[in-house]
Write an enzyme that holds these catalytic residues in place. Structure first.
Site, PDB file in Angstrom:
ATOM      1  N   ASP A 104      -5.100   2.695  -2.248  1.00 54.78           N
ATOM      2  CA  ASP A 104      -6.165   3.059  -1.307  1.00 54.78           C
ATOM      3  C   ASP A 104      -6.793   4.393  -1.674  1.00 54.78           C
ATOM      4  O   ASP A 104      -6.155   5.439  -1.525  1.00 54.78           O
ATOM      5  CB  ASP A 104      -5.590   3.153   0.111  1.00 54.78           C
ATOM      6  N   MET A 158      -9.482   7.148  -0.809  1.00 51.46           N
ATOM      7  CA  MET A 158     -10.368   7.675   0.242  1.00 51.46           C
ATOM      8  C   MET A 158     -10.892   9.034  -0.216  1.00 51.46           C
ATOM      9  O   MET A 158     -10.108   9.868  -0.659  1.00 51.46           O
ATOM     10  CB  MET A 158      -9.613   7.807   1.561  1.00 51.46           C
ATOM     11  N   SER A 160       0.883  -1.159   0.000  1.00 46.21           N
ATOM     12  CA  SER A 160       0.000   0.000   0.000  1.00 46.21           C
ATOM     13  C   SER A 160       0.922   1.210   0.000  1.00 46.21           C
ATOM     14  O   SER A 160       1.943   1.207   0.684  1.00 46.21           O
ATOM     15  CB  SER A 160      -0.861   0.010   1.272  1.00 46.21           C
ATOM     16  N   GLY A 167       1.731  -1.945   4.142  1.00 44.52           N
ATOM     17  CA  GLY A 167       2.010  -0.537   3.881  1.00 44.52           C
ATOM     18  C   GLY A 167       3.260  -0.093   4.629  1.00 44.52           C
ATOM     19  O   GLY A 167       4.382  -0.179   4.129  1.00 44.52           O
ATOM     20  N   SER A 168       3.090   0.334   5.870  1.00 51.35           N
ATOM     21  CA  SER A 168       4.213   0.854   6.662  1.00 51.35           C
ATOM     22  C   SER A 168       5.275  -0.206   6.930  1.00 51.35           C
ATOM     23  O   SER A 168       6.411   0.139   7.247  1.00 51.35           O
ATOM     24  CB  SER A 168       3.676   1.416   7.977  1.00 51.35           C
ATOM     25  N   MET A 178     -10.518  -6.591   6.402  1.00 52.93           N
ATOM     26  CA  MET A 178      -9.763  -5.513   7.019  1.00 52.93           C
ATOM     27  C   MET A 178      -9.340  -5.933   8.435  1.00 52.93           C
ATOM     28  O   MET A 178     -10.180  -6.390   9.228  1.00 52.93           O
ATOM     29  CB  MET A 178     -10.581  -4.225   7.101  1.00 52.93           C
ATOM     30  N   HIS A 185      -8.651  -0.068  -3.717  1.00 54.82           N
ATOM     31  CA  HIS A 185      -9.469  -0.322  -2.522  1.00 54.82           C
ATOM     32  C   HIS A 185     -10.286   0.943  -2.308  1.00 54.82           C
ATOM     33  O   HIS A 185      -9.763   1.960  -1.850  1.00 54.82           O
ATOM     34  CB  HIS A 185      -8.518  -0.616  -1.354  1.00 54.82           C
ATOM     35  N   HIS A 241      -1.365  -2.139  -4.424  1.00 56.88           N
ATOM     36  CA  HIS A 241      -2.646  -1.897  -3.756  1.00 56.88           C
ATOM     37  C   HIS A 241      -2.840  -0.396  -3.585  1.00 56.88           C
ATOM     38  O   HIS A 241      -2.030   0.261  -2.930  1.00 56.88           O
ATOM     39  CB  HIS A 241      -2.632  -2.578  -2.388  1.00 56.88           C
ATOM     40  N   MET A 284     -12.561   3.283  -0.608  1.00 53.98           N
ATOM     41  CA  MET A 284     -13.154   3.732   0.668  1.00 53.98           C
ATOM     42  C   MET A 284     -13.881   5.037   0.376  1.00 53.98           C
ATOM     43  O   MET A 284     -13.460   6.116   0.811  1.00 53.98           O
ATOM     44  CB  MET A 284     -12.044   3.868   1.705  1.00 53.98           C
ATOM     45  N   ASP A 315      -5.689  -6.863   5.048  1.00 54.92           N
ATOM     46  CA  ASP A 315      -5.160  -5.509   4.922  1.00 54.92           C
ATOM     47  C   ASP A 315      -5.213  -4.787   6.263  1.00 54.92           C
ATOM     48  O   ASP A 315      -6.293  -4.619   6.833  1.00 54.92           O
ATOM     49  CB  ASP A 315      -6.016  -4.746   3.890  1.00 54.92           C
ATOM     50  N   GLY A 316      -4.011  -4.357   6.748  1.00 51.85           N
ATOM     51  CA  GLY A 316      -3.984  -3.552   7.959  1.00 51.85           C
ATOM     52  C   GLY A 316      -3.092  -4.140   9.032  1.00 51.85           C
ATOM     53  O   GLY A 316      -3.362  -5.198   9.583  1.00 51.85           O
ATOM     54  N   GLY A 317      -1.954  -3.461   9.267  1.00 49.46           N
ATOM     55  CA  GLY A 317      -1.072  -3.863  10.360  1.00 49.46           C
ATOM     56  C   GLY A 317      -0.244  -5.104  10.091  1.00 49.46           C
ATOM     57  O   GLY A 317       0.295  -5.709  11.019  1.00 49.46           O
ATOM     58  N   GLY A 364      -2.553   4.389   7.389  1.00 44.07           N
ATOM     59  CA  GLY A 364      -1.569   3.327   7.534  1.00 44.07           C
ATOM     60  C   GLY A 364      -0.953   3.377   8.930  1.00 44.07           C
ATOM     61  O   GLY A 364      -1.216   4.300   9.699  1.00 44.07           O
ATOM     62  N   GLY A 365      -0.170   2.340   9.272  1.00 44.07           N
ATOM     63  CA  GLY A 365       0.556   2.355  10.531  1.00 44.07           C
ATOM     64  C   GLY A 365      -0.266   2.010  11.767  1.00 44.07           C
ATOM     65  O   GLY A 365       0.201   2.229  12.897  1.00 44.07           O
TER      66      GLY A 365
HETATM   67  C1  DX5 Z   1      -6.042   1.522   5.509  1.00 40.46           C
HETATM   68  C2  DX5 Z   1      -5.618   0.984   4.166  1.00 40.46           C
HETATM   69  C3  DX5 Z   1      -4.453   0.018   4.231  1.00 40.46           C
HETATM   70  C4  DX5 Z   1      -3.211   0.609   4.874  1.00 40.46           C
HETATM   71  C5  DX5 Z   1      -2.240  -0.494   5.235  1.00 40.46           C
HETATM   72  O1  DX5 Z   1      -7.263   2.161   5.422  1.00 40.46           O
HETATM   73  O2  DX5 Z   1      -6.700   0.345   3.522  1.00 40.46           O
HETATM   74  O3  DX5 Z   1      -4.177  -0.478   2.938  1.00 40.46           O
HETATM   75  O4  DX5 Z   1      -2.615   1.523   4.058  1.00 40.46           O
HETATM   76  O5  DX5 Z   1      -1.123   0.069   5.860  1.00 40.46           O
HETATM   77  P1  DX5 Z   1      -0.384  -0.651   7.073  1.00 40.46           P
HETATM   78  O6  DX5 Z   1       0.201  -1.931   6.510  1.00 40.46           O
HETATM   79  O7  DX5 Z   1       0.654   0.329   7.496  1.00 40.46           O
HETATM   80  O8  DX5 Z   1      -1.414  -0.936   8.120  1.00 40.46           O
HETATM   81 ZN    ZN Z   2      -6.186  -0.862   1.679  1.00 38.89          ZN
END
Ligand code: DX5
Ligand code: ZN
Length: 250
Positions: free
Chosen positions: A57, A59, A30, A227-228, A163, A92, A55, A94, A205-207, A170-171
């Protein structure tokens, strides 16, 4: 298991060290934590490191709780042009109005549109529209949304995204309590495949980081967004990816 990119060619399915029992998970970055002024170079670096899936994102500043605005079709089109036709690109969404503007993402060159079930009224119609335009259709659900919101549509979905954070940035910390729902999807997809149905992909996805990637692989995840954990100032994408692959035994 075969993963098709936009040119219909198979993405790598076998880990080079399959015989050692390495867990098979596709890692997709991400870009939320990336420097957007350096995005082209970051994409080049990711692909040079062996990344085959990006990927994105989206928003719109309305739907996610912290009202974040990221980017839209214009940036996605530029990323597609930079990475070329053989890299798999998803978005993705949102956003509050995916049913109105999905075509813009298809036109920007994505292979897969992933929409949130919490914000789409007519899911079969959106899946049908995406497939009719030659695009893959994926559905994603927030941590609080039960699997039952998606299961009736599973036969027509190319991907399900679980999710493991509340969408918006992210993060954030990984939510282990997503194990039950993820395994529920794994079982439903395996039963669907065994009955000759679609090989719907299962993504998280996430963390996700090196310390929990093997755990989610064990849950039955095939694609993990990072992502991070990949794009950060602790190391290069190649170095961070190597750490994740090592955790998978690859
Ligand atoms: C959050 C996004 C994720 C996010 C993942 O809303 O959909 O894709 O960027 O980032 P990390 O891996 O840092 O949680
Ligand atoms: Zn995402």
């Amino acid at each position: 298991m075969m993963y098709l990119n936009s040119t219909g060619q198979g993405l790598r399915t076998e880990s080079p060290s399959l015989n050692t029992g390495a867990l098979l998970v596709i890692i997709t970055p991400s870009i939320l934590t990336a420097n957007y002024c350096e995005l082209g170079a970051t994409m080049d670096e990711a692909i040079a490191a062996g990344i085959e899936w990006i990927h994105l994102d989206v928003m719109d500043g309305n739907w996610v709780i912290n009202r974040t605005i990221t980017f839209g079709p214009a940036l996605i089109k530029s990323i597609r042009e930079r990475v070329g036709p053989d890299v798999f690109v998803d978005c993705h969404l949102m956003v509050t109005n995916a049913e109105e503007n999905w075509q813009q993402y298809v036109d920007a060159g994505v292979d897969l549109v992933i929409f949130h079930v919490e914000v789409v009224d007519d899911i079969p119609a959106l899946i049908n529209n995406l497939h009719s335009s030659g695009c893959q259709a994926g559905a994603v659900l927030n941590p609080a949304t039960p699997a039952s919101a998606i299961l009736p549509h599973l036969a027509n979905l190319d991907l399900v995204l679980v999710m493991s954070v509340v969408p918006g940035k992210g993060g954030q910390s990984f939510m282990e309590e997503m194990e039950g729902k993820t395994r529920e999807f794994r079982a439903a997809i395996d039963a669907q495949i065994a009955a000759g149905g679609r090989a719907t992909k299962l993504m998280i996805d996430g963390g996700i980081k090196a310390h929990n990637i093997a755990q989610v692989a064990d849950w039955g995840i095939e694609v993990a967004v990072v992502g991070s954990g990949l794009i950060n100032d602790k190391g290069t994408i190649a170095e961070n990816l190597a750490e994740i692959k090592q955790a998978l035994g690859a």
